[in-house]
Design a protein around this motif. Structure first.
Motif, mmCIF file in Angstrom:
data_model
loop_
_atom_site.group_PDB
_atom_site.id
_atom_site.type_symbol
_atom_site.label_atom_id
_atom_site.label_comp_id
_atom_site.label_asym_id
_atom_site.label_seq_id
_atom_site.Cartn_x
_atom_site.Cartn_y
_atom_site.Cartn_z
ATOM 1 N N ARG A 151 -3.007 14.943 -1.978
ATOM 2 C CA ARG A 151 -4.071 14.114 -2.748
ATOM 3 C C ARG A 151 -5.299 13.747 -1.818
ATOM 4 O O ARG A 151 -6.271 14.106 -2.066
ATOM 5 C CB ARG A 151 -3.300 12.985 -3.113
ATOM 6 C CG ARG A 151 -4.296 12.133 -3.998
ATOM 7 C CD ARG A 151 -3.692 10.462 -4.632
ATOM 8 N NE ARG A 151 -3.065 10.016 -3.505
ATOM 9 C CZ ARG A 151 -3.740 9.001 -2.757
ATOM 10 N NH1 ARG A 151 -5.090 8.899 -3.118
ATOM 11 N NH2 ARG A 151 -3.223 8.339 -1.890
ATOM 12 N N GLU A 152 -4.967 13.198 -0.800
ATOM 13 C CA GLU A 152 -5.744 12.586 0.306
ATOM 14 C C GLU A 152 -6.766 13.658 0.744
ATOM 15 O O GLU A 152 -8.204 13.693 0.731
ATOM 16 C CB GLU A 152 -5.352 11.549 1.287
ATOM 17 C CG GLU A 152 -4.512 10.212 0.702
ATOM 18 C CD GLU A 152 -4.264 9.540 1.554
ATOM 19 O OE1 GLU A 152 -4.248 9.874 2.948
ATOM 20 O OE2 GLU A 152 -3.669 8.558 1.418
ATOM 21 N N ALA A 153 -6.006 14.531 1.409
ATOM 22 C CA ALA A 153 -6.913 15.735 1.999
ATOM 23 C C ALA A 153 -7.877 16.413 0.890
ATOM 24 O O ALA A 153 -8.886 16.925 1.166
ATOM 25 C CB ALA A 153 -5.983 16.619 2.818
ATOM 26 N N ASP A 191 1.394 13.562 -0.897
ATOM 27 C CA ASP A 191 0.122 12.544 -1.079
ATOM 28 C C ASP A 191 -0.818 12.789 -0.160
ATOM 29 O O ASP A 191 -2.036 12.587 -0.401
ATOM 30 C CB ASP A 191 0.901 11.137 -1.276
ATOM 31 C CG ASP A 191 -0.315 9.969 -1.465
ATOM 32 O OD1 ASP A 191 -0.783 10.157 -2.590
ATOM 33 O OD2 ASP A 191 -0.488 9.164 -0.802
ATOM 34 N N GLU A 192 -0.442 12.547 1.111
ATOM 35 C CA GLU A 192 -1.455 12.569 2.310
ATOM 36 C C GLU A 192 -2.345 13.880 2.242
ATOM 37 O O GLU A 192 -3.429 14.137 2.358
ATOM 38 C CB GLU A 192 -0.838 12.423 3.837
ATOM 39 C CG GLU A 192 -1.763 12.208 4.693
ATOM 40 C CD GLU A 192 -1.048 11.950 6.040
ATOM 41 O OE1 GLU A 192 -1.799 11.875 6.907
ATOM 42 O OE2 GLU A 192 -0.059 11.916 6.378
ATOM 43 N N ASP A 229 -7.579 15.316 8.664
ATOM 44 C CA ASP A 229 -8.550 14.924 7.735
ATOM 45 C C ASP A 229 -10.045 15.108 8.206
ATOM 46 O O ASP A 229 -10.889 15.525 7.644
ATOM 47 C CB ASP A 229 -8.780 13.451 7.563
ATOM 48 C CG ASP A 229 -8.378 12.463 8.876
ATOM 49 O OD1 ASP A 229 -8.418 13.015 9.746
ATOM 50 O OD2 ASP A 229 -8.454 11.195 8.868
ATOM 51 N N GLU A 247 -8.862 15.355 -1.864
ATOM 52 C CA GLU A 247 -10.153 14.637 -2.132
ATOM 53 C C GLU A 247 -11.223 14.456 -1.122
ATOM 54 O O GLU A 247 -12.363 14.611 -1.276
ATOM 55 C CB GLU A 247 -9.807 12.940 -2.459
ATOM 56 C CG GLU A 247 -8.948 13.032 -3.664
ATOM 57 C CD GLU A 247 -8.410 11.198 -3.913
ATOM 58 O OE1 GLU A 247 -8.488 10.645 -2.915
ATOM 59 O OE2 GLU A 247 -7.711 11.235 -4.843
ATOM 60 N N THR A 248 -10.845 14.425 0.302
ATOM 61 C CA THR A 248 -11.810 14.480 1.465
ATOM 62 C C THR A 248 -12.509 15.705 1.338
ATOM 63 O O THR A 248 -13.610 15.849 1.583
ATOM 64 C CB THR A 248 -10.841 14.397 2.629
ATOM 65 O OG1 THR A 248 -10.309 13.107 2.658
ATOM 66 C CG2 THR A 248 -11.883 14.447 3.861
ATOM 67 N N GLN A 289 -1.895 15.358 11.643
ATOM 68 C CA GLN A 289 -2.000 14.190 10.486
ATOM 69 C C GLN A 289 -1.335 12.986 10.662
ATOM 70 O O GLN A 289 -0.552 13.162 11.544
ATOM 71 C CB GLN A 289 -1.903 15.037 9.106
ATOM 72 C CG GLN A 289 -0.331 15.056 8.998
ATOM 73 C CD GLN A 289 0.282 15.694 7.528
ATOM 74 O OE1 GLN A 289 -0.102 16.851 7.171
ATOM 75 N NE2 GLN A 289 0.640 14.738 6.724
ATOM 76 N N SER A 290 -1.354 11.967 9.746
ATOM 77 C CA SER A 290 -0.514 10.893 9.780
ATOM 78 C C SER A 290 -0.740 9.926 10.948
ATOM 79 O O SER A 290 0.165 9.261 11.350
ATOM 80 C CB SER A 290 0.820 11.217 9.481
ATOM 81 O OG SER A 290 1.141 12.221 8.675
ATOM 82 N N ASN A 303 1.491 4.362 -2.823
ATOM 83 C CA ASN A 303 1.431 5.699 -2.600
ATOM 84 C C ASN A 303 2.796 6.433 -3.162
ATOM 85 O O ASN A 303 2.550 7.579 -3.615
ATOM 86 C CB ASN A 303 0.937 6.225 -1.227
ATOM 87 C CG ASN A 303 -0.323 5.624 -0.677
ATOM 88 O OD1 ASN A 303 -1.006 5.311 -1.716
ATOM 89 N ND2 ASN A 303 -0.636 5.331 0.362
ATOM 90 N N LYS A 343 0.926 -1.067 -0.025
ATOM 91 C CA LYS A 343 -0.018 -0.056 0.057
ATOM 92 C C LYS A 343 0.690 1.356 -0.035
ATOM 93 O O LYS A 343 0.542 2.329 -0.859
ATOM 94 C CB LYS A 343 -1.229 -0.022 1.196
ATOM 95 C CG LYS A 343 -1.727 1.236 1.358
ATOM 96 C CD LYS A 343 -2.785 1.252 2.677
ATOM 97 C CE LYS A 343 -3.608 2.232 2.481
ATOM 98 N NZ LYS A 343 -4.479 2.270 3.749
#
Length: 354
Positions: A312-314, A308-309, A278, A316-317, A264-265, A88, A84
């Motif tokens: 991209r991820e935040a 990335d975190e 998040d 998208e959230t 985060q993380s 990433n 995984k």
């Protein structure tokens, strides 16, 4: 004193010649070692497994009893997480150099610092990783072999935590324990409230926001979290993060609603420092906030956790919860502002030596 000057020429002559194959003794140089967290050598399963094993085996990072943690680590985490995490990393990988951005930026910082310290010809600049390559031990040995009898080690973490700054120093001193002639050491302290650092962050934020086609209603300072029990045991990290954001808020002239702080993380089931990044990003969007930006003051260079975190991820959230405009403000990296911080801190610690 030159690189090849013996420690004591007269004493060396009295003792006699060195044994065959013995390397020449060199002194008189001062090493500066920039130390960052670490990076895998590749995105495939094996290099990710090696990196995660070293990282998650550090007792300062995971404070669980080894008898409890190791079965989890080897039986679950290291069988699933490498794949995984590798996927990433592949999203942000520097294809041209075949390495992670963290390695690219840390090398660039060292190269630019070396140029900036050209007025100190006896200073040798290098860079290392706490986890992965180039290892702290190998770079420390290399500096000594190049004639450095003094080393300034700079853990590139603005805010101190036992999980970061302390473990970087641990690794360096473990390397020294194996040296017959260990160099003198100075370690750069955390710089979370240094005026040059706060000013660099502020200018970087202002410069990036000026390039956007929208004005963020909220800017979030997102720091890597630590488990709440670490803070309760006395880790000053939370306090350092709070002060950085407060000083940055004062410098920018923003309110607490405009410049927020989150963490985060998080990893595992236990509670970490809050508020969580998040959850905050999602909540803001649900409240009707349409435009936000996120900056990572606790990271000296961009890496998997920022690109990335957050990138991209935040993002998208935020969009999935109804937000419209999202921006990730880059770390200081090897920018003019970032290098001003690195150079200022190193020159201060070199005082009296160089």
């Amino acid at each position: 004193m030159t690189l090849s000057t013996p420690i004591d020429v007269k004493a060396a002559k009295a003792i006699g010649p060195l044994p065959a194959g013995h390397p020449p003794v060199r002194i008189g140089k001062i090493g500066v070692m920039l130390v960052n967290l670490g990076t895998p050598d590749g995105t495939d399963f094996k290099p990710m497994w090696r990196y995660l094993r070293e990282f998650l085996s550090d007792p300062r990072v995971i404070e669980l009893n080894r008898a409890i943690w190791y079965p989890i680590l080897y039986g679950l985490v290291l069988t699933t997480r490498p794949k995984k995490s590798g996927a990433n990393y592949a999203l942000i990988w520097n294809r041209e150099k075949n390495e992670s951005p963290l390695r690219t930026y840390t090398r660039a910082q060292a190269e630019k610092l070396s140029q900036a310290l050209a007025d100190m010809p006896n200073v040798v600049v290098d860079w290392a990783m706490r986890y992965g390559n180039p290892s702290t031990a190998s770079v420390a040995r290399s500096l000594v072999e190049r004639g450095c009898d003094r080393i300034v080690a700079f853990p590139l973490y603005p805010q101190y935590s036992a999980t970061t700054t302390a473990t970087a120093n641990d690794q360096l001193f473990r390397a020294l324990m194996k040296m017959r002639a260990a160099p003198a050491i100075r370690t750069v302290p955390p710089y979370y409230d240094e005026p040059v650092y706060i000013e660099a962050l502020a200018r970087s934020i202002e410069r990036h926001l000026a390039t956007l086609d929208f004005e963020p209603e909220v800017v979030i300072t997102s720091y890597h979290g630590i488990p709440k029990p670490y803070f309760e045991k006395g880790d000053p990290y939370h306090c350092h993060c709070q002060k950085t954001t407060r000083l940055l808020r004062e410098r920018l002239g923003w309110s607490e609603k405009k410049l927020m702080i989150t963490f985060q993380s998080r990893f595992g089931a236990q509670e970490w420092l809050q508020p969580y990044t998040d959850k905050t990003v999602e909540h803001l969007a649900q409240q009707g906030v349409k435009s936000i930006a996120v900056v990572n003051p606790g990271f000296s260079v961009d890496c998997i956790e920022t690109l990335d975190e957050i990138g991209r991820e935040a993002a998208e959230t935020f969009h999935h919860a109804g937000g419209e405009n999202f921006a990730h403000i880059p770390c200081l990296n090897d920018s003019e502002e970032g290098m001003a911080v690195v150079e200022a801190m190193v020159r201060r610690e070199l005082s009296g030596w160089a």
